[in-house]
Motif scaffolding. Sequence first.
Motif, short mmCIF file in Angstrom:
data_model
loop_
_atom_site.label_atom_id
_atom_site.label_comp_id
_atom_site.label_asym_id
_atom_site.label_seq_id
_atom_site.Cartn_x
_atom_site.Cartn_y
_atom_site.Cartn_z
N PRO A 1 0.83 -1.22 0.00
CA PRO A 1 0.00 0.00 0.00
C PRO A 1 0.86 1.26 0.00
O PRO A 1 0.57 2.21 -0.71
CB PRO A 1 -0.80 -0.11 1.30
N PHE B 1 1.35 3.95 -2.98
CA PHE B 1 1.14 5.37 -2.70
C PHE B 1 2.33 6.19 -3.17
O PHE B 1 2.19 7.18 -3.88
CB PHE B 1 0.92 5.55 -1.20
N TYR C 1 -4.09 -5.13 1.00
CA TYR C 1 -4.57 -4.46 2.20
C TYR C 1 -4.97 -5.51 3.21
O TYR C 1 -5.21 -6.66 2.86
CB TYR C 1 -5.78 -3.57 1.88
N GLN D 1 -4.39 5.00 2.71
CA GLN D 1 -3.57 3.80 2.58
C GLN D 1 -3.32 3.19 3.96
O GLN D 1 -3.31 1.98 4.11
CB GLN D 1 -2.25 4.10 1.90
#
Lengths: 439, 294, 270, 377, 377
Positions: free
Chosen positions: B213, B217, B293, C153
């Motif tokens: 994640p 990002f 996730y 996130q």
Amino acid sequence: SNSDSKTDESSSSTNNSSSSSEGNNETNATVEEKVTIEFWHAMSGTGQESIEKIVKGFNESQDKYEVIAEFQGSYEESLTKLRGVGGTKDAPAITQVFEVGTKYMIDSGYIEPMQKFIDKDNYDLSQLEGNILNYYKVDGELYSMPFNSSTPVMIYNKDAFRAAGLDPEKAPETFAEVIDVAAKLKTADMYGFSMLTYGWFFEQLVATQGGLYVNEDNGRSGDATEALFNGPEGLNVFRFLDTMNKAGTFGNFGTLWDDIRSAFATEKVAMYMDSSAGVAGAIKNAPFEVGVAYIPHADEVKRNGVVIGGASLWMSKGIAEEKQEAAWEFMKYLATPEVQAKWHLDTGYFAINPKAYDEQNVKDKWAEFPQFKVTVDQLQDTVPGLATQGALISVFPESRQQIVTALEELYQGKDPQEVLDKAAEGTNRAMEIANKTKK
Amino acid sequence: MTFWRKSVDGRTAILYLLPSVILFSVFVFYPMFRTIYLSFFLTDQNGTPAINVGFENYLYLLGSSEFQNSMKATGLFVFYTVPLTIILALFFALLANEKLKGVGFFRTMYSSTMGISVAASSVIWLFMFNPSIGMFNRLLSLFTIQQVQWLLDPEWALISVSISTIWMNIGFSFLILLGGLQNIDEHLYESARIDGAGYLYRLRRITLPMLSPTLFFIITISLINSFQTFGQIDILTKGGPSQSTNLIVYSIYREAFINYQFGTASAQAVILFIIILVVTILQFKLGERRVHYQ
Amino acid sequence: MGLLSKIWIYFLLLVTSAFVFFPVLYAFLISFMTGPEIIQGKFLPESISFENYIKVFSRLPLMNYLLNSFIVSASVMLGQLLVCSLAAYAFVFLKFKGRDFIFFLFISTMMIPWEATMIPNVFTIRKLDWFNTYQGLTVPFFALAFGTFLLRQHYLTIPKELHEASQIAGLSRFVFFWRVVLPVSKTSLVTLGAYGFLTTWNMYLWPLLITTNKSVRTVQIGLKQLQSQEIATEWGVVMAGVIVVIIPTLILLFLGQKQLQKGLSQGALK
Amino acid sequence: MKRVELIDVSKSYDKQVDVISNINVTIEPGEFFVLVGPSGCGKSTMLRMIAGLEEITGGTLKIGDTVANHLTPNKRDLSMVFQNYALLPHISVQQNITFGLDVKRMKKEDQRKKAADVAEMLGLTDYLDRKPRELSGGQRQRVALARAIVNEKPICLMDEPLSNLDAKLRAQMRSEIRRIQRSLGITMIYVTHDQVEAMTMGDRIMILHEGKIQQIGKPIDIYNYPANPFVATFIGSPPMNLAKAEFNEADQQLVLGDKFKISVPVEEIGKLPRTSMTVGLRPENLYPKTSDKKEGDVFEVEVTNVEILGNETIFSFKLGKEEWMAKWSGQWHIDIGDRLSVHIDFESLSIFEEKSGELIKKTIDYGNYVANKEVSS
Amino acid sequence: MKRVELIDVSKSYDKQVDVISNINVTIEPGEFFVLVGPSGCGKSTMLRMIAGLEEITGGTLKIGDTVANHLTPNKRDLSMVFQNYALLPHISVQQNITFGLDVKRMKKEDQRKKAADVAEMLGLTDYLDRKPRELSGGQRQRVALARAIVNEKPICLMDEPLSNLDAKLRAQMRSEIRRIQRSLGITMIYVTHDQVEAMTMGDRIMILHEGKIQQIGKPIDIYNYPANPFVATFIGSPPMNLAKAEFNEADQQLVLGDKFKISVPVEEIGKLPRTSMTVGLRPENLYPKTSDKKEGDVFEVEVTNVEILGNETIFSFKLGKEEWMAKWSGQWHIDIGDRLSVHIDFESLSIFEEKSGELIKKTIDYGNYVANKEVSS
Ligand SMILES: Nc1ncnc2c1ncn2[C@@H]1O[C@H](COP(=O)(O)OP(=O)(O)OP(=O)(O)O)[C@@H](O)[C@H]1O
Ligand SMILES: Nc1ncnc2c1ncn2[C@@H]1O[C@H](COP(=O)(O)OP(=O)(O)OP(=O)(O)O)[C@@H](O)[C@H]1O
Ligand SMILES: [Mg+2]
Ligand SMILES: [Mg+2]
């Protein structure tokens, strides 16, 4: 409207009192009666220091007006800001704008021409340096008050001249001489000649040959529509540079003032073009003897001289009348010989009032550094004319960028005429759009 | 708007999103629509629309070799900077993630580049790239290697700017990645260690997936940021030499703030926006599928 | 960890961080040099003199600028943390129609070059009469797609059981957000905080455009005032200024990284 | 005190359909309802549906008198012990326990008191200031339990709340939970794998298998009269022994796995089907041969495995292909390969129809010992 | 096959010192070693130290013949089932299981085969492609177990590996684990809370309490001859009943809790101390009164609680302040408040010194029944 301006004055003064308590102003008690004006400038470093001293001097010299000098970023940035408030009551009374913004300012409708106050006050303009005023005069009217003015000069390394068996007191004057001397000066570590990749120097080298930058009398008799700098004079300049570049005697140190200056200081180049305002620094930083000379010109023409560079001060329209008055008073103060002498000594910019050069402190300095005198002489030797008056176009910054690109491509080995034509084309398009969209 | 009322979640969401939405509307969407609007005009010197030219600005740009060059430079720049920044930052973050005495000091050093403004760090780099007195050239001459005209040679300028950009962005990427690493549950490593997994194996099979994640990002953000690089160009090269570092945003800046051509500047901004949008959508489509996730 | 690998790691840490830190160190050295020393490209100053620092402080109301910068940066940081964490919460823990679309709309705000929106924003600030105010310097930055994305996130990695347990305990959404989500996301909040603070601290153009006097000006404008274009810049003074401005940020980074703790959500689940 | 009613409730996940199918059950207010079933049969899913954490894909869930299908968890007014605890990692044990109280704005003082009480009860007093990650597995589980207990909600769901505790503590907890549940009248739905918990705590047990209800009833009834072979083998440990059997008309005997021939009392003969059937016998009903037993129902078996549990001994032997187990009280010195005689009473057999699995003959209520009477066997 | 030796091993955490103190034990190659103790006593900590996940604060750990204190986990060549499973959330069950094999660069093909085998054994075949979060609690636990088993390391540590499985599956797993451990000669260290596992799986049991060893020995020995009252109450469920007792010189009787007066055989009198002592009696040794018992050792008690577990019945009564429990085979219809007669044999008592807790009189080896003999009691 009078009461209007009163209220906004008091609000602005309360606004300022907060800053002055933290800043370096000491006019608290009388702040209510004084007319306070803002002076936006783009001077940083030593320039700013000097401005602040001058402003302080003005504020102390009388008790009617209070000037607050505020730094507003680079010329571009402060102009951008001005566009946000131009023509409104939030505008500063005085704004410093660079020379290439002249046309833009005149057309903008934000400003009050200086001539109005000169006429009203019967101010004697002749005491100011004519060659500087010329630039800011359009149709015989002075639009803004010259302030920080500079011209290009050629700076050279006298020690290197000696080492190459040249006369250090006799700098080359024409393109051919420069090419020749540069070749002699060239060593393994040192180039002969260099010039900042910056449109201003190109303009100067064109102007000193009497060449025009654009049509319509360099844009002074109407909106220019066509670039002329790709004519023979411009081509001369490009050939001049191209010759040395191809011969390996020309050093390219890019677009940044500091790079070329450090190249000179570290003896990577023996001659280079700098601003008159940079002379002091060059002398100070160089561990060798520094000479200053006139900029070179093409062999087949006689020298016309230089175009003024730097910036001038503009008075806003649409602000309260007493503010305009205050601004005018301040500008007059600025033009006094004492102030100009100080300004000249602090910064290396010209004094707009030549009487300043008679001041003792200037004389002392000149005695110590005769190089300074060369810069003034070059200015005063300039033959007034359309070429040396400087071009007036609104898209100057863009055009300069085109020249930079052309120069860079030249240094990469492209054909001089070709790159110049391309730059002219770009400038033409920009002028066309500007003329089309003009209200 | 009626569907909002359908669920409590929906209504709460409005409440939570409201501050962002208002601020975005005022400070991003409104200017953006204004930008789109302006892109169909030629503007006068004050930036007000003067002549509606339809798509002419776009057509001009797409046909202009200068703009094509800008796009190419931008693409190259993104390609030079993003992967290297992330790889280096990840490497540093992994080092600084070890439980060691004094590691806080090193973390501060790594992230220090984030504490320096682009302007200040560009100036520092300017010094180092300086052809006559710069660090790099003096190092090269020390090893008697051919000197490089870092910022003056069109072949090198983009690379030089990329090097300084990588340095400037590394602190930020480092901090983000370190945060992500800290967030991985230590327990996950325990079983792997017992199974005999070595460092690299754990890195590949646990750390990277669990960091995905954050990686996703930082890649997305770095891509977007890299497309929008401006400050260092302004100070280091001003788009030169020979336009070789004229990245789109710098070109926009010059068009708008130096040339006062808001029409073409806006058109460039819109094109850039579309490019980034496409890249980001691709990134989300391809990337987020691989993200794990909890 | 074995001793050997420890030594190896320390070695790598030292070498790489020295590389990363070198430019700052270089600036630090320059800040002690005189003009000629700099322009001649010396690496070490001949003598340590604080003259440049004295100049910085005498030329600029630096303390005042630092204070302003601090106020502005801290406000932006707090504002961002609040606004972004709220928005990210909505994107992760609330189900509503068009969620992905709105999220992408948020993300799209990052793709618009800031330079393109700046001028209209200056006009907006003027209409709001926020020139020379802290609001003008801070509010436009409160909403940050980047921050929302970062926190989203992180929120996505929070075990969903925590949400479930909180719902069962009867927590309202806000209480869950405030008392569970935020504390558990500490690492990301710290990262975002550092980002928000430092970027604001380093901002130049915006504060310049919407301030016209010293009252709320920030330190980067001060730094810019130390450099000149046509007249030779005193780089020693500029670097002294840079160092003065970096020091608070380094302190902040040092304190911030201590908050990056391992295993905040450890122990939640079996 | 609230009723929980599931009407035709079903649940499918993306990857697995019909995890739960057509569940119909009403859990009475104040009832202690135990849910058992093999691992993965859908127990947790069912609890989570009742709690509102999992969407109900079909059917209706009623809590009290309201349809709760779409009620959010916090509106359902219940507490839950998660199978994996779900503690809040960033706060102390104390705060974890009082979290729900704090939400209700109970006074700090009262919170502390309550937390102290429940911590005392669960042996957590020393750990109140720790973070969950600093606890042992069992301690964490107790925190999860404490959190559910302290809230005193009318409905409480517990998902294997004692699985990580030792026997002693577990026994204590059993009675504490039961006590609290009774004294507050909580409606409890309790998932467990522990036979003792299932047998002793619940008012009723429900046995779930592959998402379907197998049987609901009082623990002892389920033990004695399992509805089908699955329940028979699921409840009771070791499980009930099963074998295929046929009635041999000629001998009037029931033949188990071709080996055990058990004579059937005359009155029972009529009740037996003539097709093959499944016969079940609990290990404890494979008695050691005593002197007073007639030969007929005594069989000799060969021991294949022995386990001595301290107070009882379990040994296995083969019956056809099935492995049967017998459980004898006390510690027996039996070795693998020994041949033992066991005897079987027809009365203690449970007989299921082979196809449908339906119970056709119940075992006798052999718990008929009366207090203060002497033991016969 | 490797020896694991702990010499004077201790462990302290920041927040708790001496979680483990001065542990000395040698686990023999191929031994099945069971570790039990109350929740929080340090079992997991001990396993984690052996695995190398937790630093050893004092003492020496030897694995095989090498000192392993500072060996990294991957050098120790062991496998472990974590109490909290520690599954990798981002990879499938299959990949989780074969993680260790993959590390060893086993061929994919072989990996798949091995995973399929072990999954088959643990009933996970249908779930191989799922992510751990899509599994039920028990399924997750089985994945954790599968991962440890598949590695076939010489040492295996299991931390409550069956706690979330149902009784039936658990019984199956018990024998599978035992079988694998035996066939591969694995040295197994096994933590459990389950009495049956502890009693049946281990070659030896170690009982830990507050980080200290209470007793190490064969399961049945520990059951029969607990070294101290703690062990006595910890092993066996329901636990051994304890009471303070004094020897009444005049009547030559042992008086338990001022109530039960038990006559002491003459030959035993000399062995009893004259000070007060702690007497323990297992619930199953509180027999129902049978006709053949002499009156002397029969006592009447009042039932305070009854639990029917199906195959046995447990009831409680008060002895002084202590609650005693009795366990009788079968289902007894007993109600709270009933008065029952129980009888106690002196032989079945365990007697501990009061202060040191040392066992001074063992219970008789009442498992002396011999196969194929008839039952007497
Ligand atoms: N990180 C830690 N910091 C402080 N104390 C800890 C930490 N981890 C465990 N403990 C304490 O150490 C003791 C032993 O813990 P351990 O996990 O070994 O217990 P255990 O015997 O496995 O118990 P359980 O059966 O409940 O799993 C416990 O009292 C626990 O609270
Ligand atoms: N998210 C999910 N996606 C797909 N299948 C799932 C998911 N969660 C659970 N399942 C499956 O649903 C079934 C029921 O799961 P559930 O957790 O209710 O079992 P359980 O009865 O609680 O088992 P245990 O006793 O092992 O905890 C299992 O087969 C499981 O694999
Ligand atoms: Mg479950
Ligand atoms: Mg444990």
